[in-house]
Write an enzyme that holds these catalytic residues in place. Structure first.
Site, PDB file in Angstrom:
ATOM      1  N   LYS A 240      -0.693  -1.401  -4.018  1.00 29.87           N
ATOM      2  CA  LYS A 240      -1.342  -2.624  -4.523  1.00 29.87           C
ATOM      3  C   LYS A 240      -2.581  -2.281  -5.328  1.00 29.87           C
ATOM      4  O   LYS A 240      -3.245  -1.277  -5.054  1.00 29.87           O
ATOM      5  CB  LYS A 240      -1.728  -3.531  -3.342  1.00 29.87           C
ATOM      6  CG  LYS A 240      -0.601  -3.750  -2.372  1.00 29.87           C
ATOM      7  CD  LYS A 240      -0.980  -4.639  -1.218  1.00 29.87           C
ATOM      8  CE  LYS A 240      -0.005  -4.457  -0.070  1.00 29.87           C
ATOM      9  NZ  LYS A 240      -0.386  -3.427   0.900  1.00 29.87           N
TER      10      LYS A 240
ATOM     11  N   TYR B 282      -6.404   1.236   0.669  1.00 26.10           N
ATOM     12  CA  TYR B 282      -6.258   1.840   1.996  1.00 26.10           C
ATOM     13  C   TYR B 282      -6.739   3.300   1.989  1.00 26.10           C
ATOM     14  O   TYR B 282      -6.916   3.905   3.035  1.00 26.10           O
ATOM     15  CB  TYR B 282      -4.803   1.821   2.482  1.00 26.10           C
ATOM     16  CG  TYR B 282      -4.181   0.439   2.625  1.00 26.10           C
ATOM     17  CD1 TYR B 282      -4.929  -0.720   2.459  1.00 26.10           C
ATOM     18  CD2 TYR B 282      -2.834   0.305   2.947  1.00 26.10           C
ATOM     19  CE1 TYR B 282      -4.343  -1.973   2.572  1.00 26.10           C
ATOM     20  CE2 TYR B 282      -2.243  -0.939   3.072  1.00 26.10           C
ATOM     21  CZ  TYR B 282      -3.006  -2.073   2.881  1.00 26.10           C
ATOM     22  OH  TYR B 282      -2.420  -3.309   2.998  1.00 26.10           O
TER      23      TYR B 282
ATOM     24  N   HIS C 147      -3.272  -7.164  -5.313  1.00 21.03           N
ATOM     25  CA  HIS C 147      -3.598  -7.282  -3.885  1.00 21.03           C
ATOM     26  C   HIS C 147      -4.095  -8.682  -3.492  1.00 21.03           C
ATOM     27  O   HIS C 147      -3.638  -9.255  -2.516  1.00 21.03           O
ATOM     28  CB  HIS C 147      -4.647  -6.222  -3.527  1.00 21.03           C
ATOM     29  CG  HIS C 147      -4.597  -5.812  -2.095  1.00 21.03           C
ATOM     30  ND1 HIS C 147      -4.888  -4.540  -1.680  1.00 21.03           N
ATOM     31  CD2 HIS C 147      -4.285  -6.495  -0.974  1.00 21.03           C
ATOM     32  CE1 HIS C 147      -4.760  -4.464  -0.364  1.00 21.03           C
ATOM     33  NE2 HIS C 147      -4.399  -5.653   0.087  1.00 21.03           N
TER      34      HIS C 147
ATOM     35  N   ASP D  32       4.450   0.713   2.905  1.00 21.02           N
ATOM     36  CA  ASP D  32       3.517  -0.202   2.253  1.00 21.02           C
ATOM     37  C   ASP D  32       2.102   0.361   2.328  1.00 21.02           C
ATOM     38  O   ASP D  32       1.542   0.535   3.406  1.00 21.02           O
ATOM     39  CB  ASP D  32       3.563  -1.563   2.961  1.00 21.02           C
ATOM     40  CG  ASP D  32       2.651  -2.571   2.296  1.00 21.02           C
ATOM     41  OD1 ASP D  32       3.129  -3.265   1.380  1.00 21.02           O
ATOM     42  OD2 ASP D  32       1.458  -2.640   2.671  1.00 21.02           O
TER      43      ASP D  32
END
Ligand code: NAD
Length: 750
Positions: free
Chosen positions: A524, A499, A557, A494
């Site tokens: 996401k 990120y 997200h 994930d």
């Protein structure tokens, strides 16, 4: 080209064109068809301008009208739609139950208004005096109501009922339309059986039974429509087309078939064996089919000015739904060729028609707005039937049987590819209604990835029930950490655009020796990238970073409701899935009203909602909403970012069962039916977090953990408000103050 099509089904280029054709056909059905019926014509007569005739005939063919066009339609749809769908199902990308429930749901929206009107006609036929005289002047409709009389005979009644001959008894368009709805129903049943037969060969018997039914209907045919024979013939062709596509190189076979058909057509027409109009219609159908295949082969994209027309396809079912009752009513008026128009009879007609339309309209609007509920309900019944009981929209978890004696033998089998579990469906409860027993393949400790159950999503795909989150792992370290995760047995990763480590994850996955089908990747969409076009571009960037052609799960997200863009963003995800670029689509941090809105406005339910979920923040009501919609819950921060590990009550459970606190919490997630994605950069903890399959929590343990839920247990931001600050900042052009920045970033980094 062949490889591509076999891989993903209908290519995006072709699917755009097909959507346009479907949309135009729907408009044609309503506009031209009604007009044509009123003037009792079947095809444009010689008096029409040739250009109009040509356009009309193409639309006529595309909408599958006229016997020859119906034939072409079946060949075409078997080859272009059935074939690719069969290939997708063979590759495990199309789930039979999902397909069937979705189709039936659309059908019922159309069928109910039509049946309502039929019922009104029937009721009126049973009245004396005014109504009786009205109906008796419409012999067709009156005769059709005879189905309700015992004198017809039970078998005939059943056959007629099955093919909707009750209301499809004459050759007029309204009735023909209902006949085609019946055909559509059988088309769905057959296709469902065809794709289910792969896993359960017994479904071949269903195909035989359906064909047997067609034979029976033909045998008992009283109306002389030879409906059974026609269906037998058309569906044989359709099945042949679908299977031929799946097993033979498509384009060459198609070209050969096309040339042979044109030659045969010419021969028949020149000998006078085929009526001129039928030959013309068939030829147009064939040319259209060749045109469509040519577009696919040459990859001719739909010009941008025609893209709007493609949107019409979305409304095609609604147009049909309105169209059928209207045609039936027109039929009522036209069929008898009435001459006796008096004020009284016209008034009677008008009130009858008005009543029917209102009743049909109510049905339509009431049911249309509930399609997703009906679809879930149907799907539930079907899954229950197949799985042999258990709660349905609890995601079906699939694992091994060693500790699951109650698992039904008929369960659908899935394993995590490449790790060799023996699979069995497992969805029974263990005490509380919200609990779920997780398949426990081995009674001893030391479980590895081989034991991670798979969760069936509402789109027919599946994901491991335990994954690995890579938030706060930077690109440079990702490779090493992901390699350790894979060694520990994780097969679901994930990440998110936010990120900043998609590239690292992509590179890491390229380096390991797993096949693509052996692992799944979630990413996401960044909040700033919401909006249709931006999402498409952001997806490209994510796919490039991850070095993947197809992403397994793509999520929005955060809803960021103040931006008011999540619905159009969701449409972009739907389009990406349609194009085969993402397997499953879902959302993250969506609340009940956000879910309701996207499902209501698009008719597409997310497969997953990834939400903050840990013992201190259990989100029961949102999980109930998920259950209603058939959405799988994915738990982010499943360990409460480490805070839950200090709880003495969970520690007591851990000590009693000789497990660690983290294991008890993660096991709790699995037993409540969620997918958990814990994060750790430490190899020992990674192994600990996946070693969950040699023990079970008791209902008492569940009760204790249930008691830890706190209204103020949320660690992350509130999705209802999150996103507001940034917009405000943008509007006033200010730099964020320190506390705002940290809160915003903390959420974004997640
Ligand atoms: P988490 O609940 O997984 O906790 C992680 C913390 O627990 C880390 O400090 C880790 O070192 C520690 N830990 C892990 N296993 C342990 C063990 N066995 N013993 C002791 N300590 C242990 O929290 P998280 O990282 O916030 O969430 C996990 C994943 O969820 C993220 O990596 C990310 O992929 C995802 N996520 C998504 C969102 C979202 O908005 N969709 C938000 C946050 C996180």
């Amino acid at each position: 080209m062949i490889g591509f099509r076999a891989e993903t089904g209908v290519s995006p280029v072709l699917s755009d064109w097909l959507d346009l054709a479907r949309g135009l056909a729907a408009v044609e059905v309503v506009a031209f068809h009604s007009y044509q019926l009123m003037f009792m014509e079947k095809l444009p007569s010689e008096s029409y301008d040739p250009a109009i005739r040509l356009v009309y005939s193409i639309l006529w063919t595309l909408s599958a009208h006229g016997p020859a066009a119906v034939l072409v339609f079946f060949v075409l749809s078997g080859y272009l739609v059935g074939g690719p769908a069969l290939v997708r199902s063979l590759r495990g990308r199309l789930h039979a139950v999902d397909y069937f429930s979705a189709r039936l749901t659309r059908l019922y929206v159309v069928l109910l208004p039509a049946l309502t009107i039929s019922f009104c006609v029937y009721i009126s036929a049973r009245q004396s005096a005014g109504w009786q005289s009205y109906v008796s002047s419409h012999q067709d409709v009156y005769n059709s109501a005879l189905i309700f009389h015992a004198s017809v005979g039970a078998t005939t009644a059943i056959c007629n009922g099955l093919f909707l001959q009750t209301i499809a008894c004459s050759e007029f368009a309204g009735n023909l339309a209902l006949w085609s709805l019946a055909a559509e129903f059988w088309y769905y049943v057959l296709f469902f059986a065809l794709i289910s037969a792969r896993r359960t060969p017994a479904y071949l018997l269903l195909i035989l039974a359906v064909f047997g039914l067609f034979g029976l209907a033909e045998y008992h045919d009283r109306s002389g429509t030879h409906i059974g024979m026609r269906l037998l013939f058309l569906f044989s062709i359709w099945c042949f087309g679908a299977i031929a596509y799946a097993v033979i190189a498509p384009i060459r076979v198609w070209c050969f078939g096309f040339l042979v058909s044109v030659a045969g057509l010419y021969a028949l027409a020149s000998k006078g064996l085929l009526p001129q109009w039928a030959a013309a219609s068939l030829a147009i159908g064939l040319v259209t089919a060749a045109f469509v295949v040519g577009i696919d082969y040459l990859r001719v994209s739909l010009p941008s000015w025609l893209r709007a027309g493609r949107e019409l396809a979305k409304f095609s079912f609604s147009l049909y739904a309105i169209h059928y009752p209207i045609l039936l009513l027109l039929n009522v008026t036209v069929a008898s060729g009435r001459q006796d128009f008096t004020l009284a009879s016209v008034g009677l007609d008008a009130s009858f028609i008005l009543f029917c339309l209102i009743a049909a309209g109510i049905f339509y609007f009431v049911f249309e707005s509930r399609t997703s509920v009906v679809r879930d309900w149907l799907k539930g019944i079907m899954l229950r039937g197949i799985a042999g009981g258990g709660r349905i929209f609890r995601p079906a978890v699939i694992g091994d049987s060693a500790r699951a004696p109650s698992a039904p033998a008929s369960g659908r089998a899935l394993t995590i590819p490449g790790v060799g579990a023996k699979p069995l469906l497992q969805s029974s409860n263990a005490g509380s209604p919200s609990m779920m027993r997780v398949a426990s393949p081995q009674a001893q400790h030391g479980s590895t990835a081989a034991n991670v159950p798979m969760v069936l999503l509402n789109d027919g795909h599946s994901l491991p029930q335990l994954g690995f989150g890579v938030w706060q792992i930077d690109n440079a370290n990702t490779s090493e950490i992901v390699a350790a995760g894979i060694n520990a047995g994780y097969r679901l990763f994930d990440t998110a655009a936010n990120y900043g480590n998609e590239a690292g994850l992509g590179a890491a996955l390229k380096r390991v020796s797993l096949r693509r089908s052996e692992y799944s990747v979630t990413t996401k969409l960044r909040n700033e990238d919401q909006g249709y076009e931006r999402t498409m571009r952001a997806f490209d960037a994510s796919a490039t970073g991850l070095q993947l052609d197809v992403i397994d799960l793509y999520l929005i997200h955060w809803p960021c409701p103040q931006r008011a863009t999540y619905v159009e963003t969701w449409r972009a995800l739907i389009e990406l899935q349609k194009q085969g670029r993402v397997r499953s689509i879902g959302v993250s941090n969506f609340m009940a009203d956000h879910l309701e809105r996207i499902v209501g406005e698009t008719g597409v339910t997310p497969a997953v909602n990834q939400i903050e979920l840990h013992p201190a923040f259990q989100q029961r009501s949102l999980r109930n909403v998920h259950e209603r919609y058939g959405i799988v819950t994915q738990a982010w921060s499943p360990l409460g970012q480490g805070r839950a590990l200090d709880d003495p009550r969970i520690r007591a459970i851990a000590e009693r069962s000789s497990r660690t606190v983290a294991q008890v919490i993660l096991r709790w997630h699995l037993e409540t039916g969620s997918i958990a994605i814990p994060k750790s950069a430490n190899a020992a903890r990674m192994a600990e977090n996946i070693d969950l399959f040699g023990f079970e929590l008791t209902s008492n343990d569940h009760a204790v953990i249930a008691g830890l839920d706190r209204p103020d247990g949320r660690i992350g931001p509130d999705p209802a408000a999150y996103g507001q600050m940034r917009i405000l900042r943008r509007l006033i052009g200010a730099r964020p103050r320190r506390w705002m920045r940290s809160r915003s970033c903390a959420a974004d980094e997640r």
